[in-house]
Design an enzyme around this catalytic site. Structure first.
Site, PDB file in Angstrom:
ATOM      1  N   LYS A 204     -46.332 -40.461 -16.315  1.00 48.23           N
ATOM      2  CA  LYS A 204     -45.592 -41.422 -15.500  1.00 48.23           C
ATOM      3  C   LYS A 204     -46.374 -42.713 -15.329  1.00 48.23           C
ATOM      4  O   LYS A 204     -45.848 -43.811 -15.487  1.00 48.23           O
ATOM      5  CB  LYS A 204     -45.260 -40.815 -14.138  1.00 48.23           C
ATOM      6  CG  LYS A 204     -44.432 -41.723 -13.242  1.00 48.23           C
ATOM      7  CD  LYS A 204     -44.169 -41.103 -11.880  1.00 48.23           C
ATOM      8  CE  LYS A 204     -43.261 -39.916 -11.970  1.00 48.23           C
ATOM      9  NZ  LYS A 204     -42.881 -39.380 -10.642  1.00 48.23           N
ATOM     10  N   ARG A 266     -43.533 -31.538 -11.574  1.00 46.70           N
ATOM     11  CA  ARG A 266     -43.259 -30.126 -11.834  1.00 46.70           C
ATOM     12  C   ARG A 266     -41.759 -29.829 -11.933  1.00 46.70           C
ATOM     13  O   ARG A 266     -41.374 -28.703 -12.218  1.00 46.70           O
ATOM     14  CB  ARG A 266     -43.915 -29.258 -10.768  1.00 46.70           C
ATOM     15  CG  ARG A 266     -43.580 -29.605  -9.331  1.00 46.70           C
ATOM     16  CD  ARG A 266     -44.553 -28.875  -8.386  1.00 46.70           C
ATOM     17  NE  ARG A 266     -44.361 -29.213  -6.984  1.00 46.70           N
ATOM     18  CZ  ARG A 266     -44.890 -30.269  -6.383  1.00 46.70           C
ATOM     19  NH1 ARG A 266     -45.623 -31.122  -7.097  1.00 46.70           N
ATOM     20  NH2 ARG A 266     -44.711 -30.491  -5.098  1.00 46.70           N
TER      21      ARG A 266
END
Length: 540
Positions: A204, A266
């Site tokens: 990210k 996650r």
């Protein structure tokens, strides 16, 4: 849980549960003997997954108390808040909209429209690679894809690609690299042809230590093979929100797939982080994975609490953690292709529920998350099942069985399922000292010998388990299974009163790691403990 740390309604519900747990011996054998239809009453199913939770220390009144506790937590309202896009991640002031990643039909919200655009970008890219139109620096097509990521950018897609092996496309092999240990990358690249290799850099921030270092080494590997810097874009794509850093690396803007702040790592396999899944198994399989996850979302949103699979599993876990003092949960998928499932679940559960303060930042005075562990059956039976059956700790177990064979070896599949059922049966029944003595005497041991050996052969039993029966191991049912556990973990966070969507605890090690690396380079160590200083001297 104590009265000064919880609302009065919570305190009363917990006190009832604890008193209820203390009131009897809770024999699983007795529960089944007194209720022959117990397995028909303590079960539920949704999206092709059947849950048998009858092998737990539960009666109807136990379940009623647990459901009362869930109601006192405002669980239904919290589920609605999650699914509606409210800022359920209160420490980072943002929603947790992983469910939007698997929406079906026409997009109706800003988030869904962004997801639809990303899916189309993934679809086009996947088609280009599979058709051979995407070419490397020598003009040859891609045959190898190496995903470079860590944590949620690795565990989810790695697990799914392995689970869906029969769907993998010919001519494309997907590899995964995560560890900062250089052996992970070098062993993966050994023998791969650079001209036919494509890298996905999944980060990210595009600055995660392990991913950054592996990506830089992969970049150098390509340059050393003869790829010009101007041609690197033919061998690297990215999944990131840091467009500038990815472009500086040499990745073309049109080949940077988005990541959004409202999706936690996650929970990200449903996003462009799932690009390796689409490349390995085809975009249609990836869409079926999403559809299965969405089916479980719908069940979670609409099913009554007493029939809601994620809610039931979370309540059972809560019951054992808070009232039986269990500290771990073992997860046992009886499917070789689900070998990576426990590792994926470890991050999902322990990173979400491993907290020591509540949503308001007040210390918890009761247990939070459990240690999650396990491996594929039947391998575990020949390693750690000894601890499950005769160890001193009670360890609740989740057995996962696949009804349809996963290979042409149907006879072996029958044995696999036999092992799965028998292990949960053995945990429940055990073998009493009297039964062990009688068994030994029937085998020819003398009375004295049988009495001496029987304590070693006795098995306590009375140990709980769930069994999940998945109709088949295909993309749709796998998607439903993963979403089931995601929602179980969210429900667990609601029951504990914690934020399951942040993970501030991982930051300290990262910061200290940078300090240690600087000290290796010659910078004087700070106020370190003596052990760390000694280790620095020893290693460097």
């Amino acid at each position: 849980m104590t009265a000064d740390t919880m609302p009065a309604s919570h305190t009363a519900a917990i006190a009832q549960l604890q008193a209820h747990q203390r009131e009897q011996k809770w024999s699983l054998r007795d529960l089944f003997e007194t209720s022959p239809d117990r397995a028909d009453r303590f079960c539920s199913n949704a999206a092709g997954i059947y849950l048998d939770y009858s092998k737990n220390h539960l009666r109807e009144d136990t379940l009623s108390l647990l459901l009362d506790y869930a109601e006192s937590c405002g669980l239904q309202q919290q589920i609605e808040a999650l699914l509606s896009g409210a800022n359920v991640n209160n420490t980072e002031h943002r929603p947790a909209l992983h469910t939007a990643l698997r929406f079906q039909g026409t997009p109706s919200t800003e988030h869904e429209r962004a997801v639809a655009e990303c899916r189309e970008q993934m679809r086009r890219f996947t088609r280009e690679v599979h058709s051979g139109n995407w070419r490397g620096y020598t003009g040859e097509p891609i045959h190898h894809v190496v995903n470079i990521g860590i944590g949620g950018s690795d565990l989810g897609p790695r697990m799914v690609v392995e689970a869906l092996r029969p769907w993998q496309k010919e001519g494309i092999t997907v590899h995964f690299v995560a560890n900062i240990d250089g052996a992970d990358l070098s062993d993966t690249l050994a023998g791969l042809p650079p001209q036919n290799t494509l890298f996905i850099v999944a980060s990210k921030s595009f600055s995660t230590l392990e991913t950054r270092e592996n990506a830089m080494s992969a970049r150098q590997w390509m340059l050393d093979a003869g790829c010009a810097e101007s041609q690197l874009a033919q061998h690297f794509v990215a999944v990131s929100s840091n467009i500038v850093a990815a472009e500086d690396f040499g990745i073309a803007a049109e080949n940077i797939f988005p990541m959004w702040s409202w999706v936690g790592g996650r929970y990200s396999l449903w996003s462009a982080i799932g690009l390796p899944i689409a490349l390995a198994c085809g975009f249609e399989a990836y869409e079926q994975l999403l559809a299965g996850g969405h089916a479980m979302d719908q069940h979670f949103a609409t099913a009554p609490m007493e029939q809601n699979l994620p809610v039931l599993m979370a309540l059972i876990h809560f019951w054992y953690r808070q009232c039986w003092d269990t500290t771990s949960q073992v997860v046992l998928p009886y499917a070789q292709r689900l070998a990576k499932f426990p590792a994926w679940l470890q991050q999902l559960d322990m990173e979400s529920l491993g907290k020591s303060v509540d949503r308001e930042g007040q210390p918890l005075h009761y247990p939070s998350g459990s240690v999650i562990w396990g491996t594929e059956g039947s391998n575990g039976q020949h390693s750690f099942h000894q601890l499950l059956h005769q160890g001193t700790d009670m360890i609740p177990a989740d057995f996962i069985a696949i009804r349809e064979p996963t290979s042409e070896l149907a006879g072996q599949h029958r044995w696999l399922l036999s092992c799965c059922i028998s292990q949960s049966q053995a945990l429940l029944r055990g073998k009493s000292l009297h039964e062990a003595r009688r068994e030994l005497e029937e085998q020819g041991y003398t009375h004295r010998e049988a009495h001496a050996l029987a304590p070693h052969k006795a098995v306590p039993g009375n140990r709980p388990s769930n069994t999940l029966v998945v109709e088949r191991l295909d993309p749709r049912h796998l998607g439903a299974l993963l979403a089931l556990y995601e929602h179980k973990v969210f429900t667990g966070g609601c029951l504990l009163g914690i934020n399951p969507f942040d993970q501030w605890g991982v930051e300290l090690g990262k910061l200290l790691g940078a300090e240690v690396h600087a000290a290796i380079g010659g910078k004087a160590p700070g106020d370190w403990d003596g052990s760390s200083k000694k280790l620095l001297e020893l290693l460097f």
